[in-house]
Write an enzyme that holds these catalytic residues in place. Structure first.
Site, PDB file in Angstrom:
ATOM      1  N   ARG A   1       0.792  -1.230   0.000  1.00  0.00           N
ATOM      2  CA  ARG A   1       0.000   0.000   0.000  1.00  0.00           C
ATOM      3  C   ARG A   1       0.823   1.278   0.000  1.00  0.00           C
ATOM      4  NH1 ARG A   1      -3.800  -3.578   3.453  1.00  0.00           N
ATOM      5  NH2 ARG A   1      -5.350  -4.087   1.884  1.00  0.00           N
TER       6      ARG A   1
ATOM      7  N   THR B   1       2.020  -5.494   4.373  1.00  0.00           N
ATOM      8  CA  THR B   1       1.356  -4.876   3.219  1.00  0.00           C
ATOM      9  C   THR B   1       1.208  -3.369   3.390  1.00  0.00           C
ATOM     10  OG1 THR B   1      -0.811  -5.330   4.186  1.00  0.00           O
ATOM     11  CG2 THR B   1       0.046  -6.945   2.624  1.00  0.00           C
TER      12      THR B   1
ATOM     13  N   GLY C   1      -0.867 -10.862   9.230  1.00  0.00           N
ATOM     14  CA  GLY C   1      -0.888 -12.224   9.730  1.00  0.00           C
ATOM     15  C   GLY C   1      -1.991 -12.507  10.721  1.00  0.00           C
TER      16      GLY C   1
ATOM     17  N   GLU D   1      -4.809 -13.656  10.325  1.00  0.00           N
ATOM     18  CA  GLU D   1      -5.496 -14.915  10.022  1.00  0.00           C
ATOM     19  C   GLU D   1      -4.569 -16.126  10.149  1.00  0.00           C
ATOM     20  OE1 GLU D   1      -7.997 -11.919   9.335  1.00  0.00           O
ATOM     21  OE2 GLU D   1      -6.085 -12.015   8.286  1.00  0.00           O
TER      22      GLU D   1
ATOM     23  N   TRP E   1      -2.463  -3.225   9.771  1.00  0.00           N
ATOM     24  CA  TRP E   1      -2.583  -3.239   8.312  1.00  0.00           C
ATOM     25  C   TRP E   1      -2.330  -1.867   7.689  1.00  0.00           C
ATOM     26  CZ3 TRP E   1      -3.481  -7.866   5.902  1.00  0.00           C
ATOM     27  CH2 TRP E   1      -4.000  -8.905   6.678  1.00  0.00           C
TER      28      TRP E   1
ATOM     29  N   ASP F   1     -14.640 -10.329  12.899  1.00  0.00           N
ATOM     30  CA  ASP F   1     -13.605  -9.847  11.977  1.00  0.00           C
ATOM     31  C   ASP F   1     -13.734  -8.343  11.754  1.00  0.00           C
ATOM     32  OD1 ASP F   1     -11.349 -10.312  10.408  1.00  0.00           O
ATOM     33  OD2 ASP F   1     -12.504 -10.561   8.580  1.00  0.00           O
TER      34      ASP F   1
END
Length: 690
Positions: free
Chosen positions: A139, A183, A199, A201, A251, A312
């Site tokens: 990103r 990312t 990570g 998940e 993230w 989530d």
């Protein structure tokens, strides 16, 4: 380990962007630009330290924006051009040079006036990485001290010489084989590079890492999963190591306030995502906004948006700093747009709500150890927060509806609201400009066992077959959290893209259908759009070269939304001469494989074939009763083909297939058999048995 420090005394109120530079700044010019309002150069992922994505340039405005055409378009030599990639990076521009990174972690330097290549650095990253949960993506970049910085999917932070692209240093944050990756765009300030990690998940232990910008040496880490004795450690089960693999990834790019000496970041979901049985407690710092000391990493404050998250509901969009006036008093604010559909507006000096947030009782499921209450911001949500009843589903509800092993429809879904997409802020209007996704999910818990480096979801969510998926663009007032205007659109925009605002009175954003668009910041009226030929799922940015204002955006799609993949960077100006391209195929607006061709008699389904990592080929097949169908993973990531009938999971299942592995399922009885990939529940397939 981070320790609790004394409460922070608020600094003198005022625009922190005008604060004094450190006495011995490692890169005085970049530090000055990072603290100043964004002008001709754009030197950080969010524009500057605030993440406001606001440009003071105003040559382009509502009176002339319709004259915009392409100044140039450059294809990045096929980098990141494939179905497993998303192209969501924000370009940086300094002194007429543009720097852009693709989903393959390749970096390019371009002439910002012409689009010509100046240098390129190909990552050579292992194409068989298995630690990427949701598509290959990068990103953005940071810059400082004569270098550009990036995080890679293999969990390395890398510094490149800004003039040549040659590698200056590379530092591993973690081991990708254990489920880690990067990312997010890093942040540079005053000699330090800050990086999050992915990570959530895969059962990782999330953290923010600070590195010496010159050498890459790790200076400190702040773990977003606190251990026993740390602040928040008592929100995890006692006498358990669950916190060691409880997710809480970062993230996004942090924000930083030099006056307060704090760096701010938002934190993702717990692991396992949908199963709370092994992690009783509120589970800090999952789904939270956190502030730590920018020099030492010591804890300052936090605000948790979702207690004991089982939906989530990541706090995945970047936190944004702003100054405002509330009840006649100037206040220092921080805001974050959540997957819940709310914007959380806090005091950045202490983490307390600036606009009220109430703890309210919520639905309970004792087996999930659900929290008794959840935070409800006072104000307006940007998307609907209640699921509609659907045929075949007995259970449905609103936000925070609890679930167990019976499919339960909930809206917003965990892929709804605002996912990673950054919102922007205009000090001229006092509004946030927030992207949103409208999507219902069928939630199911099925339990899971932690295995290092493997998916660790504990359940799944998938949009019911035939359900609608769309989006909103919303202006939210920063001092009341109310909707100033809202536009409903046919595409999901909360999962990619994002917005940027200008002193010219414009809101700029991408469109999964291929357009870059400009709206009137005061009214939301669509003033201009331009077809790029690829899904525009990256935030635009604004810069100036030789007195001419440009708008630039990466156009290359988002694999989760299914928008058209590509490798293009577009720049637009009032003097542009480049015309639009033909529109690409449109992303799905209805969930499932219910449309498209049916392959007759095909008894082999490949997953991740045809350079489309997150798809089944054929998506729909028709066979005779008694046919054995072989599912083969032709992609790079682990996938499943798992029965999905009215939200019920697993009547038949291939289990997780690694690259090259196969599993055969025999279909004896006539009927319609839908299936999904449980770790990637936006993938759908259908077997019609006659």
């Amino acid at each position: 380990m981070p320790r609790c420090i004394h409460p922070i005394v608020p600094a003198v109120l005022g625009l922190f962007l005008l604060s004094a530079m450190p006495l011995q700044a490692a890169d005085p010019e970049i530090d000055r630009l990072l603290q100043a309002p964004v002008g001709k150069d754009w030197v950080a992922n969010g524009g500057n330290l605030t993440n406001q994505r606001y440009s003071t340039l105003k040559q382009i405005d509502p009176s002339n924006v319709k004259q915009l055409k392409g100044a140039w378009m450059t294809r990045l030599k096929g980098s990141g051009y494939g179905g497993k990639y998303s192209f969501e990076g924000t370009p940086l521009v300094k002194d007429g040079v543009m720097y852009i990174v693709t989903g393959n972690d390749d970096v390019f330097a371009l002439n910002a006036k012409t689009g010509e290549f100046l240098w390129e650095r190909w990552s050579g990253i292992d194409q068989k990485l298995t630690s990427v949960c949701c598509g290959w993506d990068n990103r953005g970049l940071a810059m400082g001290e004569g270098m550009v910085y990036l995080g890679q999917l293999d969990a390395n932070v890398v510094a490149l010489d800004i003039k040549t692209g040659k590698e200056a240093w590379k530092t591993p944050i973690e081991v990708w084989q254990d489920g880690y990756g990067i990312t997010s765009a890093p942040l540079y300030y005053d000699g330090i590079v800050y990086s999050g990690i992915t990570g959530g998940e895969y059962g990782i232990r999330g953290r923010l890492t600070a590195l010496d910008a010159k050498t890459g040496k790790i200076l400190w880490r702040f773990y977003t999963l606190p251990g026993p004795g740390d602040v928040g450690g008592n929100t995890w089960p006692a006498n358990s190591d669950q916190y060691m693999h409880g997710g809480a990834a970062i993230w996004n790019t942090p924000a930083l306030d030099p006056q307060l000496g704090l760096v701010y970041f938002s934190v993702g979901n717990c692991g396992p995502d949908y199963d709370g049985t092994a992690r009783e407690g509120d589970n800090l710092f999952c789904a939270s906004v956190v502030a730590v000391n920018a020099k030492t990493g010591e804890y300052a404050w936090h605000f948790q948006e979702v207690h004991h998250d089982i939906w989530d509901y990541d706090a995945a969009s970047p936190a944004l700093l702003f100054d405002t006036v509330i009840d006649g008093q100037p206040r220092k604010g921080i805001a974050q747009a959540g997957r819940t559909g709310w914007v959380y507006i806090l005091d950045r000096t202490n983490g307390k709500p600036l606009v009220g947030i109430e703890e309210r009782p919520v639905d309970q499921e004792p087996r999930q150890h659900t929290a008794k209450t959840q935070p409800y911001p006072i104000g307006d949500a940007i998307v609907p927060q209640c699921a509609k009843p659907l045929e075949g589903y007995e259970r449905y509800g609103c936000i925070f509806e609890a679930f167990w092993e019976e499919p339960t429809l909930v809206q917003p879904s965990g892929i709804g609201g605002t996912n990673w997409s950054p919102m922007s802020y205009s000090p001229d209007t006092g509004n946030f400009y927030v992207p949103g996704t409208i999507r219902t999910s069928a939630f199911v818990r099925y339990g899971d066992t932690y295995k290092k480096g493997k998916q660790y979801n504990g359940g799944t969510q998938a949009a019911p077959i035939g359900s609608e998926m769309s989006g909103t663009w919303t202006a939210i007032t920063a001092n009341t959290n109310k909707i100033a205007w809202q536009k409903n659109i046919p595409f999901r925009v909360g999962s990619g893209g994002g917005s940027t605002t200008t002193a010219g009175g414009l809101v700029l954003h991408g469109d999964p259908g291929g357009n870059i668009q400009a709206r009137d910041a005061k009214t939301g009226e669509l003033l201009w759009q331009f077809q790029t030929g690829f899904g525009v799922e990256a935030p635009p940015m604004v810069y100036e070269v030789d007195g001419e204002e440009y708008i630039a955006v990466a156009a290359g799609g988002n694999q989760g939304v299914g928008s058209a993949n590509g490798d293009a960077v577009w720049a637009f100006s009032l003097k542009g001469q480049v015309n639009p391209l033909w529109p690409p195929p449109q992303p799905a607006m209805i969930a499932g494989p219910a449309t498209g061709p049916i392959a007759d008699g095909v008894d082999a389904v490949k997953i991740g074939d045809n350079n489309i990592e997150f798809g089944y080929f054929p998506k729909r097949t028709r066979v005779k009763a008694g046919t054995a169908i072989t599912f083969t993973n032709a992609g790079d990531s682990p996938h499943t083909a798992t029965s999905f009938e009215n939200g019920k999971i697993g009547a038949w299942d291939t289990g997780a297939l690694n690259s090259g592995e196969s599993k055969t399922i025999t279909f004896d009885k006539p009927g319609n058999y839908y299936y999904i990939c449980t770790p990637h529940p936006w993938m759908y397939g259908q077997v019609i048995v006659e």
